[in-house]
Design an enzyme around this catalytic site. Structure first.
Site, PDB file in Angstrom:
ATOM      1  N   LYS A 262       0.829  -1.210   0.000  1.00 33.69           N
ATOM      2  CA  LYS A 262       0.000   0.000   0.000  1.00 33.69           C
ATOM      3  C   LYS A 262       0.861   1.257   0.000  1.00 33.69           C
ATOM      4  O   LYS A 262       0.477   2.270  -0.574  1.00 33.69           O
ATOM      5  CB  LYS A 262      -0.939   0.008   1.206  1.00 33.69           C
ATOM      6  CG  LYS A 262      -2.114  -0.937   1.045  1.00 33.69           C
ATOM      7  CD  LYS A 262      -3.178  -0.666   2.071  1.00 33.69           C
ATOM      8  CE  LYS A 262      -4.352  -1.620   1.924  1.00 33.69           C
ATOM      9  NZ  LYS A 262      -5.323  -1.485   2.999  1.00 33.69           N
TER      10      LYS A 262
ATOM     11  N   LYS B 289      -4.119 -11.091  -6.438  1.00 35.19           N
ATOM     12  CA  LYS B 289      -5.415 -11.408  -5.822  1.00 35.19           C
ATOM     13  C   LYS B 289      -6.471 -10.412  -6.314  1.00 35.19           C
ATOM     14  O   LYS B 289      -6.146  -9.274  -6.697  1.00 35.19           O
ATOM     15  CB  LYS B 289      -5.319 -11.397  -4.294  1.00 35.19           C
ATOM     16  CG  LYS B 289      -5.083 -10.066  -3.698  1.00 35.19           C
ATOM     17  CD  LYS B 289      -5.417 -10.012  -2.207  1.00 35.19           C
ATOM     18  CE  LYS B 289      -5.344  -8.552  -1.804  1.00 35.19           C
ATOM     19  NZ  LYS B 289      -5.897  -8.151  -0.595  1.00 35.19           N
TER      20      LYS B 289
ATOM     21  N   LYS C 245     -10.314  -4.715  -4.244  1.00 34.66           N
ATOM     22  CA  LYS C 245     -11.283  -3.623  -4.395  1.00 34.66           C
ATOM     23  C   LYS C 245     -10.713  -2.491  -5.239  1.00 34.66           C
ATOM     24  O   LYS C 245     -11.448  -1.723  -5.827  1.00 34.66           O
ATOM     25  CB  LYS C 245     -11.614  -3.019  -3.021  1.00 34.66           C
ATOM     26  CG  LYS C 245     -12.347  -3.938  -2.068  1.00 34.66           C
ATOM     27  CD  LYS C 245     -12.760  -3.153  -0.808  1.00 34.66           C
ATOM     28  CE  LYS C 245     -13.095  -4.075   0.342  1.00 34.66           C
ATOM     29  NZ  LYS C 245     -12.200  -3.963   1.491  1.00 34.66           N
TER      30      LYS C 245
HETATM   31  P1  TYM Z   1     -10.347  -6.241   3.596  1.00 33.06           P
HETATM   32  O1  TYM Z   1     -11.406  -5.229   3.722  1.00 33.06           O
HETATM   33  O2  TYM Z   1      -9.212  -5.997   2.666  1.00 33.06           O
HETATM   34  O3  TYM Z   1     -10.950  -7.626   3.176  1.00 33.06           O
HETATM   35  C1  TYM Z   1     -12.020  -8.186   3.894  1.00 33.06           C
HETATM   36  C2  TYM Z   1     -11.907  -9.695   3.943  1.00 33.06           C
HETATM   37  O4  TYM Z   1     -11.917 -10.232   2.622  1.00 33.06           O
HETATM   38  C3  TYM Z   1     -10.783 -11.077   2.443  1.00 33.06           C
HETATM   39  N1  TYM Z   1     -10.343 -10.955   1.052  1.00 33.06           N
HETATM   40  C4  TYM Z   1     -10.202 -11.985   0.209  1.00 33.06           C
HETATM   41  N2  TYM Z   1     -10.415 -13.310   0.373  1.00 33.06           N
HETATM   42  C5  TYM Z   1     -10.196 -14.100  -0.695  1.00 33.06           C
HETATM   43  N3  TYM Z   1      -9.774 -13.645  -1.901  1.00 33.06           N
HETATM   44  C6  TYM Z   1      -9.548 -12.314  -2.099  1.00 33.06           C
HETATM   45  N4  TYM Z   1      -9.153 -11.872  -3.292  1.00 33.06           N
HETATM   46  C7  TYM Z   1      -9.773 -11.425  -1.015  1.00 33.06           C
HETATM   47  N5  TYM Z   1      -9.664 -10.082  -0.865  1.00 33.06           N
HETATM   48  C8  TYM Z   1     -10.011  -9.811   0.406  1.00 33.06           C
HETATM   49  C9  TYM Z   1      -9.742 -10.539   3.409  1.00 33.06           C
HETATM   50  O5  TYM Z   1      -8.761 -11.509   3.720  1.00 33.06           O
HETATM   51  C10 TYM Z   1     -10.597 -10.177   4.596  1.00 33.06           C
HETATM   52  O6  TYM Z   1     -10.858 -11.317   5.384  1.00 33.06           O
HETATM   53  N6  TYM Z   1      -7.440  -5.822   7.604  1.00 33.06           N
HETATM   54  C11 TYM Z   1      -8.675  -6.370   7.153  1.00 33.06           C
HETATM   55  C12 TYM Z   1      -9.882  -5.827   7.895  1.00 33.06           C
HETATM   56  C13 TYM Z   1      -9.829  -5.974   9.369  1.00 33.06           C
HETATM   57  C14 TYM Z   1     -10.018  -7.184  10.086  1.00 33.06           C
HETATM   58  C15 TYM Z   1      -9.919  -6.809  11.465  1.00 33.06           C
HETATM   59  C16 TYM Z   1     -10.265  -8.498   9.710  1.00 33.06           C
HETATM   60  C17 TYM Z   1      -9.631  -4.986  10.272  1.00 33.06           C
HETATM   61  N7  TYM Z   1      -9.680  -5.490  11.517  1.00 33.06           N
HETATM   62  C18 TYM Z   1     -10.045  -7.767  12.457  1.00 33.06           C
HETATM   63  C19 TYM Z   1     -10.385  -9.458  10.729  1.00 33.06           C
HETATM   64  C20 TYM Z   1     -10.278  -9.082  12.080  1.00 33.06           C
HETATM   65  C21 TYM Z   1      -8.833  -6.008   5.685  1.00 33.06           C
HETATM   66  O7  TYM Z   1      -8.201  -5.164   5.181  1.00 33.06           O
HETATM   67  O8  TYM Z   1      -9.794  -6.638   5.050  1.00 33.06           O
END
Ligand code: TYM
Length: 325
Positions: free
Chosen positions: A112, A192, A195
């Site tokens: 990032k 991967k 968004k």
């Molecule tokens: P974020 O918002 O990037 O993604 C949310 C969830 O989706 C999963 N994910 C994927 N899984 C499979 N294939 C993909 N291409 C893919 N892209 C995203 C992510 O692994 C995630 O589970 N840091 C976290 C948010 C967060 C969080 C937490 C999660 C903040 N605090 C506490 C768990 C517990 C994040 O950026 O997710």
């Protein structure tokens, strides 16, 4: 006592089938047998620039999508991270035991900070995530593969705090699905699905129209082969097979049993039908839920009250242990 499950998604950009298959779909399955807490992590979202008006809308959109995908507010607690100030309080305290070098090694930070101006919030992002999880004495954290490193840091910080100040935090375990934890871009299967992909054909969003879904699947990159075979699947094709299996809720082997020998074109049509069917159900529910904002805000309000109460117990004990009044 039932296990505590905690997870979250950032309200940045539009949710896609990677988020659904890697995270949300698992959450839905876990909520029946656990105390489930699902957060909309808006404080994480602002570590990269966000339009303030859009961010407010996205928070409600993500909340409505949680519900539309099957998170049931009678079984789970849903809340907005910034509405519970305990998250930032614990993050600050955890900062004081977090080695700088460990944050520097976080691959998400490296990625990032190449794309955005690297601010301190982006650097500290994993510590806030650790606070999110540890505040609730969480047992299990269902996430995609990309969050594994952050979960390792969370466990390290919990262990470090426990050994320094006495048993305080439970050690959370990541729950990462074997096959579906890393859904790849439809245009570049080495990356991967994300968004923020600038190629609009790379990502299937949960709110895409039928035409968009069909076009994206039709144009998905595979390889020069023509017939599906168990032993010769390229990354692009495997990714489509994994999406198909996840939406069918069965394993990859069963998908091969069904589609082996079919042409790529035939399989893509089957996949497009399945994704359209699946997402159209979610979209129908989403529009109903999003049109009743009062009810949605009520769910978030109840979730916030629960989250504040539950997390205050941990924060209080942490403060006492480190000597804060
Ligand atoms: P974020 O918002 O990037 O993604 C949310 C969830 O989706 C999963 N994910 C994927 N899984 C499979 N294939 C993909 N291409 C893919 N892209 C995203 C992510 O692994 C995630 O589970 N840091 C976290 C948010 C967060 C969080 C937490 C999660 C903040 N605090 C506490 C768990 C517990 C994040 O950026 O997710």
């Amino acid at each position: 006592m039932s296990k505590v499950v905690f997870s979250g998604i950032q309200p940045s950009g539009n949710l896609h089938i990677g988020n659904y298959i890697g995270a949300l779909n698992q959450w839905v399955k876990m909520q029946d047998s656990t105390e489930s807490i699902f957060c909309i992590v808006d404080l994480h979202a602002i570590t990269v620039p966000q339009d303030p008006v859009q961010l407010k809308e996205k928070v409600l959109e993500v909340a409505a999508l949680y519900l539309a995908c099957g998170i049931d507010p009678k079984k789970s607690h849903i809340f907005v991270q910034s509405e519970n100030p305990n998250h930032t309080s614990l993050a600050w305290i955890l900062n004081t035991i977090t080695p700088f070098g460990q944050l520097e090694r976080m691959t998400q930070f490296k990625d990032k900070s190449e794309k955005h101006e690297a601010n301190a919030g982006l650097f500290d992002y994993p510590v806030l995530m650790a606070a999110d999880i540890l505040l609730y004495q969480t047992d299990e954290v269902p996430v995609g593969q990309d969050q594994k490193q952050h979960l390792e840091l969370t466990r390290d910080l919990a262990e470090k705090f426990n050994s320094k100040f006495g048993q305080t935090f439970k050690l959370p375990v990541p729950v990462i699905s074997k096959e579906a934890a890393r859904i790849m871009s439809l245009q570049n299967p080495d990356n991967k699905m994300s968004k923020s992909d600038t190629n609009s054909l790379a990502t299937i969003y949960l709110l895409d129209s039928e035409d968009q879904i069909r076009e994206k699947i039709k144009k998905a990159v595979t390889d020069s082969g023509s017939q599906i075979s168990r032993d010769a699947s390229s990354e692009g094709l495997s990714n489509l097979l994994v999406i198909y299996s996840a939406l069918k809720d069965w394993d990859l082997n069963k998908t091969y049993d069904e589609v082996e020998g079919k042409s790529y074109g035939e399989f893509k049509n089957l996949l497009a039908d399945l994704v359209v069917l699946h997402l159209s159900k979610i979209q129908k529910k989403y529009h109903e839920i999003r049109s009743d904002e009062k009810a949605l805000r009520q769910v978030l309000g109840e979730g916030r009250d629960f989250a504040i109460e539950k997390s205050s117990q941990t924060l209080q004990s942490v403060k006492e242990k480190v000597g804060l009044v």
